[in-house]
Design a protein around this motif. Sequence first.
Motif, PDB file in Angstrom:
ATOM      1  N   ARG A  29       0.846  -1.199   0.000  1.00 20.53           N
ATOM      2  CA  ARG A  29       0.000   0.000   0.000  1.00 20.53           C
ATOM      3  C   ARG A  29       0.871   1.234   0.000  1.00 20.53           C
ATOM      4  N   THR A  30       0.473   2.187  -0.812  1.00 22.13           N
ATOM      5  CA  THR A  30       1.206   3.448  -0.870  1.00 22.13           C
ATOM      6  C   THR A  30       0.815   4.314   0.322  1.00 22.13           C
ATOM      7  N   ALA A  31       1.546   5.425   0.502  1.00 25.08           N
ATOM      8  CA  ALA A  31       1.234   6.356   1.592  1.00 25.08           C
ATOM      9  C   ALA A  31      -0.168   6.929   1.446  1.00 25.08           C
ATOM     10  N   GLY A  32      -0.649   6.986   0.203  1.00 28.81           N
ATOM     11  CA  GLY A  32      -1.988   7.512  -0.031  1.00 28.81           C
ATOM     12  C   GLY A  32      -3.083   6.482   0.138  1.00 28.81           C
ATOM     13  N   GLY A  33      -2.715   5.243   0.494  1.00 21.21           N
ATOM     14  CA  GLY A  33      -3.709   4.212   0.748  1.00 21.21           C
ATOM     15  C   GLY A  33      -4.051   3.350  -0.458  1.00 21.21           C
ATOM     16  N   ARG A  34      -3.344   3.534  -1.561  1.00 22.05           N
ATOM     17  CA  ARG A  34      -3.625   2.739  -2.755  1.00 22.05           C
ATOM     18  C   ARG A  34      -2.973   1.362  -2.629  1.00 22.05           C
ATOM     19  N   THR A  35      -3.757   0.310  -2.906  1.00 22.51           N
ATOM     20  CA  THR A  35      -3.250  -1.058  -2.840  1.00 22.51           C
ATOM     21  C   THR A  35      -2.708  -1.462  -4.202  1.00 22.51           C
ATOM     22  N   GLN A  36      -1.489  -1.996  -4.204  1.00 21.56           N
ATOM     23  CA  GLN A  36      -0.851  -2.409  -5.441  1.00 21.56           C
ATOM     24  C   GLN A  36      -0.462  -3.877  -5.353  1.00 21.56           C
ATOM     25  N   ALA A  37      -0.600  -4.573  -6.472  1.00 20.12           N
ATOM     26  CA  ALA A  37      -0.192  -5.977  -6.552  1.00 20.12           C
ATOM     27  C   ALA A  37       1.056  -6.087  -7.411  1.00 20.12           C
ATOM     28  N   LYS A  38       1.950  -6.973  -7.010  1.00 14.41           N
ATOM     29  CA  LYS A  38       3.190  -7.194  -7.753  1.00 14.41           C
ATOM     30  C   LYS A  38       3.384  -8.677  -7.991  1.00 14.41           C
ATOM     31  N   ASP A  39       3.629  -9.031  -9.262  1.00 11.18           N
ATOM     32  CA  ASP A  39       3.929 -10.417  -9.594  1.00 11.18           C
ATOM     33  C   ASP A  39       5.366 -10.738  -9.216  1.00 11.18           C
ATOM     34  N   LEU A  40       5.559 -11.851  -8.498  1.00  7.40           N
ATOM     35  CA  LEU A  40       6.892 -12.306  -8.147  1.00  7.40           C
ATOM     36  C   LEU A  40       7.365 -13.431  -9.070  1.00  7.40           C
ATOM     37  N   GLY A  41       6.515 -13.818  -9.979  1.00  4.56           N
ATOM     38  CA  GLY A  41       6.849 -14.873 -10.927  1.00  4.56           C
ATOM     39  C   GLY A  41       5.579 -15.410 -11.551  1.00  4.56           C
ATOM     40  N   SER A  42       5.744 -16.128 -12.656  1.00  2.00           N
ATOM     41  CA  SER A  42       4.595 -16.702 -13.333  1.00  2.00           C
ATOM     42  C   SER A  42       3.883 -17.700 -12.429  1.00  2.00           C
ATOM     43  N   ALA A  43       2.567 -17.743 -12.533  1.00  4.14           N
ATOM     44  CA  ALA A  43       1.764 -18.628 -11.680  1.00  4.14           C
ATOM     45  C   ALA A  43       2.085 -20.094 -11.944  1.00  4.14           C
ATOM     46  N   LEU A  44       1.876 -20.919 -10.925  1.00  8.14           N
ATOM     47  CA  LEU A  44       2.007 -22.363 -11.035  1.00  8.14           C
ATOM     48  C   LEU A  44       0.619 -22.989 -10.935  1.00  8.14           C
ATOM     49  N   TRP A  45       0.469 -24.186 -11.483  1.00  7.30           N
ATOM     50  CA  TRP A  45      -0.800 -24.889 -11.362  1.00  7.30           C
ATOM     51  C   TRP A  45      -0.821 -25.713 -10.081  1.00  7.30           C
ATOM     52  N   ARG A  46      -1.951 -25.673  -9.381  1.00  7.23           N
ATOM     53  CA  ARG A  46      -2.173 -26.498  -8.196  1.00  7.23           C
ATOM     54  C   ARG A  46      -3.452 -27.299  -8.431  1.00  7.23           C
ATOM     55  N   ALA A  47      -3.456 -28.555  -8.034  1.00  7.40           N
ATOM     56  CA  ALA A  47      -4.597 -29.418  -8.312  1.00  7.40           C
ATOM     57  C   ALA A  47      -4.918 -30.287  -7.118  1.00  7.40           C
ATOM     58  N   SER A  48      -6.182 -30.693  -7.025  1.00 16.83           N
ATOM     59  CA  SER A  48      -6.592 -31.695  -6.050  1.00 16.83           C
ATOM     60  C   SER A  48      -7.438 -32.732  -6.775  1.00 16.83           C
ATOM     61  N   PHE A  49      -7.330 -33.969  -6.326  1.00 24.62           N
ATOM     62  CA  PHE A  49      -8.020 -35.070  -6.985  1.00 24.62           C
ATOM     63  C   PHE A  49      -8.612 -35.999  -5.930  1.00 24.62           C
ATOM     64  N   THR A  50      -9.816 -36.472  -6.198  1.00 21.32           N
ATOM     65  CA  THR A  50     -10.428 -37.536  -5.406  1.00 21.32           C
ATOM     66  C   THR A  50     -10.842 -38.636  -6.366  1.00 21.32           C
ATOM     67  N   THR A  51     -10.356 -39.837  -6.121  1.00 21.27           N
ATOM     68  CA  THR A  51     -10.666 -40.938  -7.021  1.00 21.27           C
ATOM     69  C   THR A  51     -12.037 -41.536  -6.707  1.00 21.27           C
ATOM     70  N   ALA A  52     -12.663 -42.068  -7.739  1.00 22.89           N
ATOM     71  CA  ALA A  52     -13.921 -42.781  -7.541  1.00 22.89           C
ATOM     72  C   ALA A  52     -13.651 -44.054  -6.760  1.00 22.89           C
ATOM     73  N   PRO A  53     -14.575 -44.473  -5.874  1.00 21.39           N
ATOM     74  CA  PRO A  53     -14.356 -45.713  -5.138  1.00 21.39           C
ATOM     75  C   PRO A  53     -14.107 -46.877  -6.086  1.00 21.39           C
ATOM     76  N   ALA A  54     -13.093 -47.652  -5.790  1.00 22.61           N
ATOM     77  CA  ALA A  54     -12.746 -48.814  -6.607  1.00 22.61           C
ATOM     78  C   ALA A  54     -12.528 -50.010  -5.701  1.00 22.61           C
ATOM     79  N   ARG A  55     -12.753 -51.184  -6.238  1.00 22.81           N
ATOM     80  CA  ARG A  55     -12.512 -52.393  -5.460  1.00 22.81           C
ATOM     81  C   ARG A  55     -11.067 -52.416  -4.977  1.00 22.81           C
ATOM     82  N   LEU A  56     -10.853 -52.983  -3.825  1.00 23.03           N
ATOM     83  CA  LEU A  56      -9.559 -52.881  -3.169  1.00 23.03           C
ATOM     84  C   LEU A  56      -8.409 -53.366  -4.037  1.00 23.03           C
TER      85      LEU A  56
END
Length: 209
Positions: A29-56
Amino acid sequence: MIYPRTDLFDLCKVRDTTFWPLQRQELSRTAGGRTQAKDLGSALWRASFTTAPARLDDAQDVEAALISLNGSVGSFLAHDVRRPFPKAHPGGFSGTLAISLLFSENAYSVQLSSPGGGLTLSPGDYIGFEYGAGGSRALHMIQSPPQTLSAGVPKSFDVFPAIRPGAAVGAAITVNRASCEMILEPGHQAPALRDLVASSLSFSAIQIL
């Protein structure tokens, strides 16, 4: 064991998933209260997975594959199972595709060409390619309105995240199950059993370069 493993999603059916960019940004945030965003690097992909129930006996195949990753040490190839192929080509695209131009002033855009044409790319479709001396895997989501490539006529597409240094003109593009290399995030629990007959797994992962 050879990493990255390429067979993980051949061993199971995914019931639920998220596939979302992990931004590397900071806010100030600047002294005037303005919020600024800064990229620190290209985004990465994040994923979550849940498998369908399968026989043991079937579920243990994917359990063994995940255990073989040795936590976050080993890697595997992952794609967004909700959009394995371009929207306009639900059975996959059989032609070839390559980078024909990179824009130095805009890392969120790339020009592609296909000798045979016929490929339509739509928002939410994925393209993947290898880049850099070490063969890192890039995975980008199309952001442009639908466009169809004609034979030998290149077209530009907006993509996300930004294309990283090392990408090269002529690199072959994958649109069928376009994937990135991922490692498991720490802290996964044991499989959930159902009546000692079926098993379901949940795991999350993050892209590595």
